[in-house]
Design a protein around this motif. Structure first.
Motif, mmCIF file in Angstrom:
data_model
loop_
_atom_site.group_PDB
_atom_site.id
_atom_site.type_symbol
_atom_site.label_atom_id
_atom_site.label_comp_id
_atom_site.label_asym_id
_atom_site.label_seq_id
_atom_site.Cartn_x
_atom_site.Cartn_y
_atom_site.Cartn_z
ATOM 1 N N TRP A 11 -3.973 -7.186 -4.531
ATOM 2 C CA TRP A 11 -2.820 -6.410 -4.018
ATOM 3 C C TRP A 11 -1.748 -6.818 -5.123
ATOM 4 O O TRP A 11 -1.017 -5.636 -5.436
ATOM 5 C CB TRP A 11 -2.487 -6.798 -2.723
ATOM 6 N N LEU A 12 -1.589 -8.050 -5.636
ATOM 7 C CA LEU A 12 -0.652 -8.410 -6.523
ATOM 8 C C LEU A 12 -0.895 -7.482 -8.017
ATOM 9 O O LEU A 12 0.010 -7.129 -8.548
ATOM 10 C CB LEU A 12 -0.696 -9.900 -6.631
ATOM 11 N N GLY A 13 -2.177 -7.461 -8.282
ATOM 12 C CA GLY A 13 -2.309 -6.973 -9.413
ATOM 13 C C GLY A 13 -2.053 -5.504 -9.438
ATOM 14 O O GLY A 13 -1.411 -4.878 -10.369
ATOM 15 N N TYR A 14 -2.767 -5.111 -8.299
ATOM 16 C CA TYR A 14 -2.398 -3.388 -8.336
ATOM 17 C C TYR A 14 -0.931 -3.201 -7.804
ATOM 18 O O TYR A 14 -0.323 -2.270 -8.609
ATOM 19 C CB TYR A 14 -2.934 -2.918 -6.801
ATOM 20 N N THR A 15 -0.027 -3.889 -7.198
ATOM 21 C CA THR A 15 1.308 -3.420 -6.999
ATOM 22 C C THR A 15 2.250 -3.987 -8.137
ATOM 23 O O THR A 15 3.098 -3.162 -8.574
ATOM 24 C CB THR A 15 1.924 -4.332 -5.770
ATOM 25 N N ASN A 16 1.937 -5.015 -8.898
ATOM 26 C CA ASN A 16 2.760 -5.234 -10.081
ATOM 27 C C ASN A 16 2.504 -4.172 -11.394
ATOM 28 O O ASN A 16 3.100 -4.087 -12.064
ATOM 29 C CB ASN A 16 2.137 -6.944 -10.886
ATOM 30 N N THR A 42 -5.555 3.193 -3.826
ATOM 31 C CA THR A 42 -5.732 1.884 -3.465
ATOM 32 C C THR A 42 -4.592 1.415 -2.220
ATOM 33 O O THR A 42 -4.758 0.699 -1.462
ATOM 34 C CB THR A 42 -5.426 0.859 -4.810
ATOM 35 N N ALA A 43 -3.368 1.867 -2.518
ATOM 36 C CA ALA A 43 -2.117 1.453 -1.695
ATOM 37 C C ALA A 43 -2.680 1.997 -0.176
ATOM 38 O O ALA A 43 -2.345 1.208 0.935
ATOM 39 C CB ALA A 43 -0.977 2.327 -1.857
ATOM 40 N N ILE A 44 -3.302 3.021 0.152
ATOM 41 C CA ILE A 44 -3.700 3.655 1.472
ATOM 42 C C ILE A 44 -5.012 3.195 1.805
ATOM 43 O O ILE A 44 -5.090 2.711 3.177
ATOM 44 C CB ILE A 44 -3.763 5.239 1.285
ATOM 45 N N ASP A 45 -5.940 3.053 0.930
ATOM 46 C CA ASP A 45 -7.376 2.740 1.603
ATOM 47 C C ASP A 45 -7.237 1.237 1.917
ATOM 48 O O ASP A 45 -7.969 0.621 2.651
ATOM 49 C CB ASP A 45 -7.963 2.755 0.220
#
Ligand code: DMJ
Length: 409
Positions: A11-16, A42-45
């Motif tokens: 999640w950190l990798g995706y959000t950053n 990715t945010a919703i899945d």
């Protein structure tokens, strides 16, 4: 705990680095990539995985508020249904927050336009892109999501559309001695392809069992067609050819759990080692197939089957194998910038992302958070099991009515 740590890292990798994109890609870095969805996939899945792990998901909320089917682009009906609609509905089931319901209705109202008896594969400007056939996975993997949408809204339109399509497919399977091929015409009659539980057929068989369970184990005919198909897979000795096929041992175990015949479990136990063989690589990461493809795509199917076999048999070896796989993922696919990459099986090299739909090497596909990591987490969440929830093909979770079905546990 290892599962929560991995979820935090993903999640950190995706959000950053990729918040708002469908997924995180690594080369060039930092960058986000689209799977052709443009829906912050990715945010919703991944929402319900974060919720199960008791993590903060507030970064995803602006994308939930905004998410829609963009009618000016081609929409892949299957992926939008299983990843986006399913993700929103599962998040709603876990929180009862109206923000998820509103978004699910917005997306569902567009996706339901795909149905004319069967749904089509692609929507564009609110209409089907016409084709003479559709895969049974595309046509038959919506009944769980559309039923749940009807349950929470009281609007039966969604459920009726999906039930009508599913009934036509069931009838066609029955008319063809429970050996329906992978593609059917728009009247659900066999068009072309093979009888298999592999890609393009897979989740149709999966939704047959799971819709029967979700409906309180009432529809005998659906259970009979499913049992008949399993007998045919056994008689023809159809074995897993690729990682995608490896959801199947888990499905057989689920069938056994819901009072299916003992030979369903025996078949699952026979197939599981063939699936584990995909992990006999230099790095211990899962191959797509017999190593023709050099990259792992961080797929969930083996983790899913290990979880279900562990849950049903109680045998620790399945959990140990899952831990071993997670260790290999952490050793070779974890990136220092945050997130995980679909890397080379030989040496963990994260390749340049090629772009485009289904190009998963070099990226972190949305199903990694939604499914692979969720199934790993489920080993330690006793309140969320196949007895309490039905898990969609993307591992989204809808609550089951207590005591409606009888089970072996
Ligand atoms: C997932 O998106 C779903 O499980 C789908 O049904 C097929 N496989 C992918 C991931 O491998």
């Amino acid at each position: 705990m290892a599962a929560v740590k991995a979820i935090v890292w993903a999640w950190l990798g995706y959000t950053n680095h990729a918040l708002g994109w469908d997924k995180l890609v690594f080369t060039p870095f930092p960058a986000g990539g689209d799977d052709g969805m443009h829906m912050a996939a990715t945010a919703i899945d991944g929402l319900d995985t974060l919720m199960l792990a008791n993590l903060n998901y507030s970064n995803a909320l602006p994308y939930v508020r905004d998410v829609k089917v963009d009618v000016s682009r081609r929409t892949n009906v299957f992926e939008a249904t299983i990843r986006i609609l399913g993700g929103l509905l599962s998040a709603h089931a876990l929180t009862e927050d109206g923000v998820f319901k509103n978004a699910a209705v917005r997306v569902g109202d567009e996706l339901v336009k795909a149905f004319d008896l069967l749904p089509c594969a692609t929507l564009y400007q609110g209409q089907c892109v016409k084709k003479s056939s559709v895969s049974i996975a595309v046509a038959g993997s919506n009944i769980l999501e559309f039923t749940q949408l009807s349950i929470i809204t009281g609007n039966m339109t969604y459920r009726h559309a999906a039930e009508r399509a599913f009934a036509a497919l069931i009838q066609s399977a029955k008319d063809n001695s429970n050996t329906l091929v992978s593609h059917v015409n728009n009247q659900a009659q066999p068009a072309h392809g093979k009888f298999s539980y592999g890609g393009e057929s897979d989740s149709f068989w999966e939704y047959m069992l799971k819709s029967w369970i979700f409906g309180g184990c009432q529809k005998k005919e659906v259970r009979n067609v499913f049992n008949g198909a399993i007998l045919n897979f056994q008689k023809k000795n159809i074995l897993p050819n690729s990682h995608l096929d490896c959801f199947f041992p888990g499905l057989l175990a689920l069938s056994y759990l819901y009072n299916g015949p003992a030979h369903h479990l025996a078949f699952a136990l026979r197939l599981m080692p063939l699936c584990l063989a995909f992990y006999k690589t230099n790095t211990g990461l899962g191959a797509e197939d017999n190593h023709k493809n050099k990259y792992t795509k961080l797929r969930p199917e083996v983790m899913e089957s290990l979880y279900l076999l562990w849950f049903v048999t109680g045998k620790g070896m399945y959990r140990e194998k899952a831990e071993e796989i997670m260790k290999a993922i952490n050793k070779h696919a974890k990136r220092p910038q945050g997130g995980y990459c679909g890397v080379a099986l030989a040496n963990g090299e994260c390749p340049k992302w090629q772009g485009g739909e289904y190009q998963d090497a070099g990226s972190m596909p949305s199903y990694f958070l939604a499914e692979t990591l969720k199934y790993f987490l489920l080993f330690s969440t006793p309140n969320f099991t196949p007895l309490t929830h039905v898990f969609t093909t993307e591992a989204h979770m809808f609550p089951l009515l207590k005591g409606a079905c009888s089970t072996r546990i």
